[in-house]
Design a protein around this motif. Structure first.
Motif, short mmCIF file in Angstrom:
data_model
loop_
_atom_site.label_atom_id
_atom_site.label_comp_id
_atom_site.label_asym_id
_atom_site.label_seq_id
_atom_site.Cartn_x
_atom_site.Cartn_y
_atom_site.Cartn_z
N LYS A 230 0.82 -1.21 0.00
CA LYS A 230 0.00 0.00 0.00
C LYS A 230 0.85 1.26 0.00
O LYS A 230 0.39 2.32 -0.42
CB LYS A 230 -0.93 0.02 1.23
N LEU A 231 2.07 1.16 0.51
CA LEU A 231 2.94 2.33 0.63
C LEU A 231 3.92 2.45 -0.53
O LEU A 231 4.73 3.38 -0.55
CB LEU A 231 3.71 2.25 1.95
N GLU A 232 3.83 1.54 -1.46
CA GLU A 232 4.78 1.54 -2.58
C GLU A 232 4.09 2.01 -3.85
O GLU A 232 2.87 1.91 -4.00
CB GLU A 232 5.35 0.13 -2.76
N LEU A 233 4.89 2.51 -4.79
CA LEU A 233 4.35 2.88 -6.09
C LEU A 233 3.83 1.65 -6.80
O LEU A 233 4.31 0.53 -6.61
CB LEU A 233 5.43 3.55 -6.94
N MET A 234 2.82 1.86 -7.65
CA MET A 234 2.27 0.76 -8.43
C MET A 234 3.37 0.12 -9.29
O MET A 234 4.08 0.82 -10.00
CB MET A 234 1.16 1.30 -9.34
N PRO A 235 3.53 -1.19 -9.21
CA PRO A 235 4.54 -1.84 -10.07
C PRO A 235 4.20 -1.61 -11.54
O PRO A 235 3.05 -1.67 -11.95
CB PRO A 235 4.41 -3.33 -9.70
N ALA A 236 5.22 -1.33 -12.32
CA ALA A 236 5.03 -1.09 -13.75
C ALA A 236 6.05 -1.89 -14.55
O ALA A 236 7.24 -1.89 -14.24
CB ALA A 236 5.16 0.40 -14.07
N PHE A 237 5.56 -2.59 -15.57
CA PHE A 237 6.42 -3.38 -16.44
C PHE A 237 7.35 -2.47 -17.24
O PHE A 237 6.93 -1.45 -17.79
CB PHE A 237 5.56 -4.20 -17.39
N ASN A 238 8.63 -2.83 -17.29
CA ASN A 238 9.61 -2.08 -18.08
C ASN A 238 10.02 -2.93 -19.28
O ASN A 238 10.70 -3.96 -19.13
CB ASN A 238 10.83 -1.75 -17.24
N PRO A 239 9.62 -2.55 -20.49
CA PRO A 239 9.93 -3.37 -21.67
C PRO A 239 11.36 -3.24 -22.16
O PRO A 239 11.76 -3.95 -23.08
CB PRO A 239 8.95 -2.83 -22.73
N ASN A 240 12.14 -2.33 -21.55
CA ASN A 240 13.54 -2.14 -21.93
C ASN A 240 13.71 -1.94 -23.44
O ASN A 240 14.50 -2.63 -24.11
CB ASN A 240 14.40 -3.33 -21.47
#
Length: 247
Positions: A230-240
């Motif tokens: 809840k305290l972390e940024l939303m995980p986001a996929f990094n396609p590099n």
């Protein structure tokens, strides 16, 4: 030893700096529940910005037994305020969802409707929404994601319940607001009844790592681990994806 005067003064300066960088001339919009956290955050904003730049929003869900406490706070601070009853919105959502909400979903829905309301008020009044959570609640996930856990700036999310109370007394809030038994505003129980341990135990454990009751320790550790997301940024996929240099 917690230095309430130093922390209060630095927090006020922090709020001023935030608005200087992220909304010069904007108003602080604070959801006022009648509890200590929203009362203290509103009072800090008044000290930082002046009462003419703080807007309180009272959001009962139908009848609110302790709304007089919220009214006492806005009158004490002398701030502009709105009362927006969210019952029709909450009932409308429940009526139009084609299945029965789980008890947890039903309890969290009003908190999310309240945050929607705060952002509507804020966007229409040149505002920035204050988060009113404290460290003790956040530590064990005792907040609603995208509900009361949301906001644009958070003055008190690194302060425990006991530290918040000390600041509340320092800035001259009525004792009835500072010492009011915290209730979740969702199911009607006190925070400590829901949590299964006291804030005094939790605050000491957070600051010193010491706790006498092994049952409380196990429960706090489990809740902290489960709710850290809840305290972390939303995980986001990094396609590099590599971008070829232009000749």
């Amino acid at each position: 030893m917690f230095d309430a005067k130093r922390v209060k003064d630095e927090c006020v300066k922090w709020i001023q700096d935030f608005f200087e960088k992220n909304g010069k001339g904007c108003n602080a919009v604070v959801g006022i529940s009648g509890g200590k956290d929203s009362s203290i955050v509103a009072a800090l904003c008044v000290e930082a910005l002046g009462k003419d730049r703080v807007i309180g929003v009272l959001m009962p869900n139908g009848e609110q037994a302790d709304i007089d406490m919220a009214k006492l706070l806005v009158e004490h601070l002398g701030i502009k305020h709105y009362i927006v009853n969210i019952k029709d919105a909450v009932d409308g959502i429940k009526k139009n969802i084609p299945f029965d909400l789980t008890p947890q979903s039903s309890m969290n829905l009003p908190a999310r409707v309240r945050m929607t309301t705060l952002y509507a008020v804020s966007q229409s009044n040149n505002g920035r929404v204050a988060n009113t959570c404290n460290l003790s609640e956040d530590w064990v996930g005792y907040s609603t994601r995208y509900g009361d856990a949301a906001g644009d700036f958070s003055p008190c999310s690194n302060l425990t319940v006991d530290e918040m109370k000390q600041i509340g007394r320092l800035i001259g809030l009525p004792d009835v607001l500072v010492d009011k038994v915290p209730i979740d505003g969702l199911c009607g129980k006190t925070d400590e009844d829901n949590l299964g341990f006291t804030y005094a135990e939790l605050d000491k454990y957070i600051r010193t790592g010491e706790i006498e009751n092994p049952v409380s320790k196990e429960k706090i550790d489990r809740m902290h681990k489960m709710n850290k997301f809840k305290l972390e940024l939303m995980p986001a996929f990094n396609p590099n994806i590599e971008v070829e240099a232009q000749l």
